[in-house]
Scaffold this active site. Structure first.
Site, PDB file in Angstrom:
ATOM      1  CB  CYS A 113      -0.932   0.007   1.199  1.00 26.74           C
ATOM      2  SG  CYS A 113      -2.005  -1.428   1.274  1.00 26.74           S
ATOM      3  CG  HIS A 253      -3.066   3.287   2.478  1.00 30.30           C
ATOM      4  ND1 HIS A 253      -3.595   2.982   1.242  1.00 30.30           N
ATOM      5  CD2 HIS A 253      -3.151   2.155   3.227  1.00 30.30           C
ATOM      6  CE1 HIS A 253      -3.969   1.712   1.243  1.00 30.30           C
ATOM      7  NE2 HIS A 253      -3.719   1.192   2.432  1.00 30.30           N
ATOM      8  CG  ASN A 283      -6.582  -0.967   1.421  1.00 31.12           C
ATOM      9  OD1 ASN A 283      -5.920  -0.447   0.526  1.00 31.12           O
ATOM     10  ND2 ASN A 283      -6.034  -1.495   2.496  1.00 31.12           N
TER      11      ASN A 283
HETATM   12  N1  ACO Z   1     -18.369  -9.153   9.086  1.00 32.06           N
HETATM   13  C1  ACO Z   1     -18.854  -9.525  10.299  1.00 32.06           C
HETATM   14  N2  ACO Z   1     -18.072  -9.869  11.318  1.00 32.06           N
HETATM   15  C2  ACO Z   1     -16.735  -9.846  11.118  1.00 32.06           C
HETATM   16  C3  ACO Z   1     -16.172  -9.494   9.890  1.00 32.06           C
HETATM   17  C4  ACO Z   1     -17.050  -9.132   8.852  1.00 32.06           C
HETATM   18  N3  ACO Z   1     -16.604  -8.763   7.625  1.00 32.06           N
HETATM   19  N4  ACO Z   1     -14.832  -9.556   9.997  1.00 32.06           N
HETATM   20  C5  ACO Z   1     -14.570  -9.941  11.256  1.00 32.06           C
HETATM   21  N5  ACO Z   1     -15.721 -10.121  11.929  1.00 32.06           N
HETATM   22  C6  ACO Z   1     -15.906 -10.534  13.300  1.00 32.06           C
HETATM   23  C7  ACO Z   1     -14.732 -11.306  13.824  1.00 32.06           C
HETATM   24  O1  ACO Z   1     -14.830 -12.669  13.447  1.00 32.06           O
HETATM   25  C8  ACO Z   1     -14.872 -11.106  15.309  1.00 32.06           C
HETATM   26  O2  ACO Z   1     -15.846 -11.992  15.776  1.00 32.06           O
HETATM   27  P1  ACO Z   1     -15.668 -12.711  17.209  1.00 32.06           P
HETATM   28  O3  ACO Z   1     -15.631 -11.587  18.208  1.00 32.06           O
HETATM   29  O4  ACO Z   1     -16.861 -13.563  17.296  1.00 32.06           O
HETATM   30  O5  ACO Z   1     -14.380 -13.463  17.116  1.00 32.06           O
HETATM   31  C9  ACO Z   1     -15.457  -9.698  15.424  1.00 32.06           C
HETATM   32  O6  ACO Z   1     -15.984  -9.387  14.125  1.00 32.06           O
HETATM   33  C10 ACO Z   1     -14.425  -8.664  15.787  1.00 32.06           C
HETATM   34  O7  ACO Z   1     -13.288  -8.872  14.941  1.00 32.06           O
HETATM   35  P2  ACO Z   1     -12.047  -7.940  15.055  1.00 32.06           P
HETATM   36  O8  ACO Z   1     -11.007  -8.396  14.094  1.00 32.06           O
HETATM   37  O9  ACO Z   1     -11.673  -7.786  16.479  1.00 32.06           O
HETATM   38  O10 ACO Z   1     -12.671  -6.575  14.551  1.00 32.06           O
HETATM   39  P3  ACO Z   1     -11.999  -5.178  14.547  1.00 32.06           P
HETATM   40  O11 ACO Z   1     -12.849  -4.191  15.248  1.00 32.06           O
HETATM   41  O12 ACO Z   1     -10.550  -5.251  14.913  1.00 32.06           O
HETATM   42  O13 ACO Z   1     -12.088  -4.787  13.016  1.00 32.06           O
HETATM   43  C11 ACO Z   1     -10.751  -4.759  11.034  1.00 32.06           C
HETATM   44  C12 ACO Z   1     -11.474  -5.624  12.044  1.00 32.06           C
HETATM   45  C13 ACO Z   1     -11.749  -3.857  10.347  1.00 32.06           C
HETATM   46  C14 ACO Z   1     -10.076  -5.628   9.987  1.00 32.06           C
HETATM   47  C15 ACO Z   1      -9.723  -3.908  11.793  1.00 32.06           C
HETATM   48  O14 ACO Z   1      -8.885  -4.724  12.583  1.00 32.06           O
HETATM   49  C16 ACO Z   1      -8.877  -3.119  10.881  1.00 32.06           C
HETATM   50  O15 ACO Z   1      -9.319  -2.167  10.303  1.00 32.06           O
HETATM   51  N6  ACO Z   1      -7.591  -3.470  10.743  1.00 32.06           N
HETATM   52  C17 ACO Z   1      -6.727  -2.837   9.842  1.00 32.06           C
HETATM   53  C18 ACO Z   1      -6.571  -3.706   8.730  1.00 32.06           C
HETATM   54  C19 ACO Z   1      -6.658  -3.006   7.419  1.00 32.06           C
HETATM   55  O16 ACO Z   1      -7.277  -2.011   7.197  1.00 32.06           O
HETATM   56  N7  ACO Z   1      -5.972  -3.621   6.521  1.00 32.06           N
HETATM   57  C20 ACO Z   1      -5.964  -3.156   5.237  1.00 32.06           C
HETATM   58  C21 ACO Z   1      -4.784  -3.663   4.586  1.00 32.06           C
HETATM   59  S1  ACO Z   1      -3.376  -3.084   5.280  1.00 32.06           S
HETATM   60  C22 ACO Z   1      -3.170  -1.600   4.817  1.00 32.06           C
HETATM   61  O17 ACO Z   1      -3.708  -1.196   3.845  1.00 32.06           O
HETATM   62  C23 ACO Z   1      -2.353  -0.803   5.633  1.00 32.06           C
END
Ligand code: ACO
Length: 328
Positions: A113, A253, A283
């Site tokens: 990214c 980003h 993204n």
């Molecule tokens: N729909 C429904 N539920 C979901 C989904 C979904 N798409 N994805 C995860 N869940 C569930 C999980 O299974 C978990 O369930 P559980 O509690 O029963 O185990 C619950 O939601 C919470 O999951 P978390 O991973 O803790 O959710 P979080 O609030 O951390 O959000 C997310 C997840 C959005 C991916 C967040 O961690 C994030 O934004 N991370 C950054 C990653 C990112 O943006 N990467 C992009 C690529 S890297 C880059 O570009 C820099």
């Protein structure tokens, strides 16, 4: 500042027309529009049809950038991408040829990214060293197809797109002059965000299906992304002697609206100055910064701070005073 600078002379953007909404994804996956919107700010993303590859999107964005800059030749093409058409050869030479850039050097820049910011830095280096007068820097991805359709933790986050900038040699005090740059990496965290198959470590007919898709430790990525983009942005501001009040627009980003809001808050940039378009595109990795510049409605003279973070991990930031250009 003295010497030769790289100056932004044109910007072109392209996103494939097909829109995939959160509800479309929720039809086949255990997720919901409410979950995706609340956690990420993403409402929809563009997805390239199967017969389109990254070079197709890159060529379209590149053509628009050349038109925006009013030029038909450059000395080098740098294509930032995580999703090249093939492992070998690089995709940039094909893009250069399709654009009629018959005398251009061409190679890919692979920093996930952060690739577009790394591309801008490399283009600036070529110009500053006198190796090139003009450089076309592209960020393009067909990354949606690298998501496991059965993995709700990744497949809702990404989308396809492309953006491109023409840099020309100029003076450091001109509007559009890029820099300084802050770039960094930490390979000890490579495993946090990866596509495992297809490279020299995991190759051949017996690779498990999941290894072809992107996997991610979302929470760790989130934490590092915020920390690194804040620290890297601050480095650029310090080197420029700009205070936070000098930043008219922060274009980060577009990974996730919450990440961008956290970066803005920690830096002290008011929310209305932080451009967020992840809701429309998801993204788009290397394409996200140029796509965001494309619809930020920047006015000539505004001071713009760019910052990115990606797999590797890699990060990078730079700044410019927005020049008089027509985005195409
Ligand atoms: N729909 C429904 N539920 C979901 C989904 C979904 N798409 N994805 C995860 N869940 C569930 C999980 O299974 C978990 O369930 P559980 O509690 O029963 O185990 C619950 O939601 C919470 O999951 P978390 O991973 O803790 O959710 P979080 O609030 O951390 O959000 C997310 C997840 C959005 C991916 C967040 O961690 C994030 O934004 N991370 C950054 C990653 C990112 O943006 N990467 C992009 C690529 S890297 C880059 O570009 C820099």
């Amino acid at each position: 500042m003295t010497g030769r600078a790289a100056v932004l002379a044109g910007l072109g953007v392209y996103a494939p027309p097909k829109v995939v909404t959160n509800d479309d994804l929720a039809a086949d996956l255990d997720t919901s529009d409410e979950w995706i919107t609340t956690r990420t700010g993403i409402r929809e993303r563009r997805v390239a049809d199967a017969d389109l590859a990254t070079t197709d999107l890159a060529t379209e964005a590149g053509a628009r950038a050349l038109k925006s800059a009013g030029v038909d030749q450059v000395d080098a093409v740098l294509l930032g991408t995580t999703t090249p058409d093939r492992i070998c050869p690089a995709s940039a030479p094909e893009v250069a040829t399709r654009l009629g850039l018959t005398h251009a050097a061409a190679c890919d820049v692979s920093a996930a990214c952060t690739s577009f910011v790394y591309g801008l830095a490399n283009g600036t280096g070529l110009i500053a060293a006198g190796i090139a007068e003009r450089v076309l820097v592209i960020g393009a991805e067909t990354i949606f197809r690298f998501m496991d359709p059965q993995d709700r933790t990744t497949s809702v986050l990404f989308g396809d797109g492309a953006g491109a900038a023409v840099l020309r040699a100029g003076r450091p005090d001109e509007p559009g002059a890029l820099g300084p740059f802050d770039l960094g990496s930490d390979g000890s965290l490579a495993d946090m965000l990866a596509v495992d198959a297809g490279g020299s470590r995991l190759w051949g007919p017996d690779i498990p299906r999941e290894a072809h898709f992107l996997r991610m430790d979302g929470r760790e990525v989130y934490r590092h992304a915020v920390q690194r983009m804040v620290a890297s942005s601050q480095q650029v501001l310090d080197r420029l002697g700009w205070g936070i009040e000098d930043v008219d627009r922060l274009v980060g980003h577009q990974a996730n609206a919450r990440i961008l809001e956290a970066v803005g808050q920690r830096l002290g940039v008011p929310a209305e100055r932080c451009h967020i378009n992840v809701g429309r595109y998801g993204n788009t990795s290397a394409a996200s910064i140029p796509l965001a510049l494309g619809d930020a409605e920047l006015a000539a003279g505004q001071r713009v701070l760019l910052t990115a973070f990606g797999a590797g991990f890699t990060w990078g930031s730079t700044a410019l005073v927005w020049p008089h250009i027509d985005v195409i």
